[in-house]
Design an enzyme around this catalytic site. Sequence first.
Site, PDB file in Angstrom:
ATOM      1  N   HIS A  48      98.944  37.749 -13.990  1.00 26.75           N
ATOM      2  CA  HIS A  48      98.556  37.495 -15.380  1.00 26.75           C
ATOM      3  C   HIS A  48      98.271  38.792 -16.131  1.00 26.75           C
ATOM      4  O   HIS A  48      97.366  38.845 -16.959  1.00 26.75           O
ATOM      5  CB  HIS A  48      97.326  36.589 -15.425  1.00 26.75           C
ATOM      6  CG  HIS A  48      97.584  35.194 -14.948  1.00 26.75           C
ATOM      7  ND1 HIS A  48      98.476  34.344 -15.575  1.00 26.75           N
ATOM      8  CD2 HIS A  48      97.080  34.505 -13.906  1.00 26.75           C
ATOM      9  CE1 HIS A  48      98.500  33.185 -14.925  1.00 26.75           C
ATOM     10  NE2 HIS A  48      97.668  33.259 -13.911  1.00 26.75           N
ATOM     11  N   ARG A  73      97.463  41.349  -6.226  1.00 27.97           N
ATOM     12  CA  ARG A  73      97.950  39.974  -6.341  1.00 27.97           C
ATOM     13  C   ARG A  73      99.381  39.998  -6.866  1.00 27.97           C
ATOM     14  O   ARG A  73      99.614  40.347  -8.024  1.00 27.97           O
ATOM     15  CB  ARG A  73      97.078  39.136  -7.277  1.00 27.97           C
ATOM     16  CG  ARG A  73      97.610  37.704  -7.398  1.00 27.97           C
ATOM     17  CD  ARG A  73      96.614  36.735  -8.001  1.00 27.97           C
ATOM     18  NE  ARG A  73      96.369  36.959  -9.428  1.00 27.97           N
ATOM     19  CZ  ARG A  73      95.650  36.135 -10.191  1.00 27.97           C
ATOM     20  NH1 ARG A  73      95.101  35.058  -9.653  1.00 27.97           N
ATOM     21  NH2 ARG A  73      95.458  36.400 -11.472  1.00 27.97           N
ATOM     22  N   ASP A  87     105.134  48.372   1.000  1.00 30.20           N
ATOM     23  CA  ASP A  87     105.757  49.687   1.179  1.00 30.20           C
ATOM     24  C   ASP A  87     105.131  50.763   0.295  1.00 30.20           C
ATOM     25  O   ASP A  87     105.170  51.946   0.642  1.00 30.20           O
ATOM     26  CB  ASP A  87     107.265  49.608   0.906  1.00 30.20           C
ATOM     27  CG  ASP A  87     108.047  49.000   2.057  1.00 30.20           C
ATOM     28  OD1 ASP A  87     107.455  48.756   3.127  1.00 30.20           O
ATOM     29  OD2 ASP A  87     109.261  48.762   1.890  1.00 30.20           O
ATOM     30  N   GLN A 149      95.545  31.921  -2.140  1.00 27.41           N
ATOM     31  CA  GLN A 149      94.818  31.342  -3.262  1.00 27.41           C
ATOM     32  C   GLN A 149      95.148  29.864  -3.400  1.00 27.41           C
ATOM     33  O   GLN A 149      96.317  29.488  -3.531  1.00 27.41           O
ATOM     34  CB  GLN A 149      95.186  32.092  -4.552  1.00 27.41           C
ATOM     35  CG  GLN A 149      94.346  31.727  -5.744  1.00 27.41           C
ATOM     36  CD  GLN A 149      94.469  32.753  -6.856  1.00 27.41           C
ATOM     37  OE1 GLN A 149      94.912  33.869  -6.638  1.00 27.41           O
ATOM     38  NE2 GLN A 149      94.066  32.377  -8.054  1.00 27.41           N
ATOM     39  N   GLU A 151      94.664  26.522  -5.754  1.00 31.65           N
ATOM     40  CA  GLU A 151      94.434  26.379  -7.191  1.00 31.65           C
ATOM     41  C   GLU A 151      94.646  24.962  -7.704  1.00 31.65           C
ATOM     42  O   GLU A 151      94.645  24.739  -8.924  1.00 31.65           O
ATOM     43  CB  GLU A 151      95.361  27.339  -7.959  1.00 31.65           C
ATOM     44  CG  GLU A 151      95.222  28.789  -7.519  1.00 31.65           C
ATOM     45  CD  GLU A 151      96.136  29.727  -8.283  1.00 31.65           C
ATOM     46  OE1 GLU A 151      95.865  29.954  -9.474  1.00 31.65           O
ATOM     47  OE2 GLU A 151      97.123  30.216  -7.690  1.00 31.65           O
ATOM     48  N   ASP A 177      92.553  27.425 -12.647  1.00 29.95           N
ATOM     49  CA  ASP A 177      93.655  26.489 -12.424  1.00 29.95           C
ATOM     50  C   ASP A 177      93.163  25.173 -11.849  1.00 29.95           C
ATOM     51  O   ASP A 177      93.715  24.115 -12.149  1.00 29.95           O
ATOM     52  CB  ASP A 177      94.701  27.133 -11.514  1.00 29.95           C
ATOM     53  CG  ASP A 177      95.547  28.151 -12.251  1.00 29.95           C
ATOM     54  OD1 ASP A 177      96.421  27.742 -13.028  1.00 29.95           O
ATOM     55  OD2 ASP A 177      95.322  29.358 -12.070  1.00 29.95           O
TER      56      ASP A 177
END
Length: 254
Positions: A48, A73, A87, A149, A151, A177
Amino acid sequence: MKLPSNKFLASIRSGQPQIGLWLSLASGYATEAVAGAGFDWLLIDTEHSPNDLNAVMTQLQVLAAHPVTPIVRPDWNDTVLVKRLLDIGAPGLLCPMVQTPDEAAQAVAATRYPPRGVRGVSGCNRANGFARMSDYFSRVEEETAVLVQVETRAAIEQVLQIGQVDGVDGVFFGPSDIAADLGLLGKPNDPAVWEVIRPAARKLMDAGIPVGTLVFDPGLARSLLGEGFSFVACGSDMVLLARGADALLRGMKA
């Protein structure tokens, strides 16, 4: 050169509560401004916020100079994206919108090299010190935090099975959410939301699985830590800037 230990991961495994902050401004300069505040973990968000891979890497480079653990995230539970984030040196990931144990297992597999997973092998990258870390391949699994997560109500119904997937280090509840799924869009602190989250979190805690969340009420954040939540973020750089500007102007006009 050795792979650094993951302080955040060691802490939640040993039951030491961890206080965090969200990073959404997509700026290495803004990240540097909050890096020395003393938070235990900082979440670099790409779901977001306008953070892209280069912005994430810049912030990881900034945070390397501070005793705080960055968690990234990704914008989705995507194997290719996870590979790229690992990486460039992300020591932990929070995978959003994990709905089932199979999806949790997919998140874990993306962080594991074959034969235990599907992560592609790069011999020289930022994560392994540009091939200077002699123990990277042998230790990276135990030093990479995999957080998932939940939600939705559907995910909460399976939350214990999700948390028990081998390789999952913690379960994060997304109250915004969950509120939307309950018909309470924009009301993540509504008591009805926490009447759903708290029992599910207790199931995980009783099973020894670390639990986390993000709330923007410091009082609620402290209360959740007191209830046994392991890792709680209590704000974001973007909200601090916006609300700080609002408060400053209100004070001037008053």
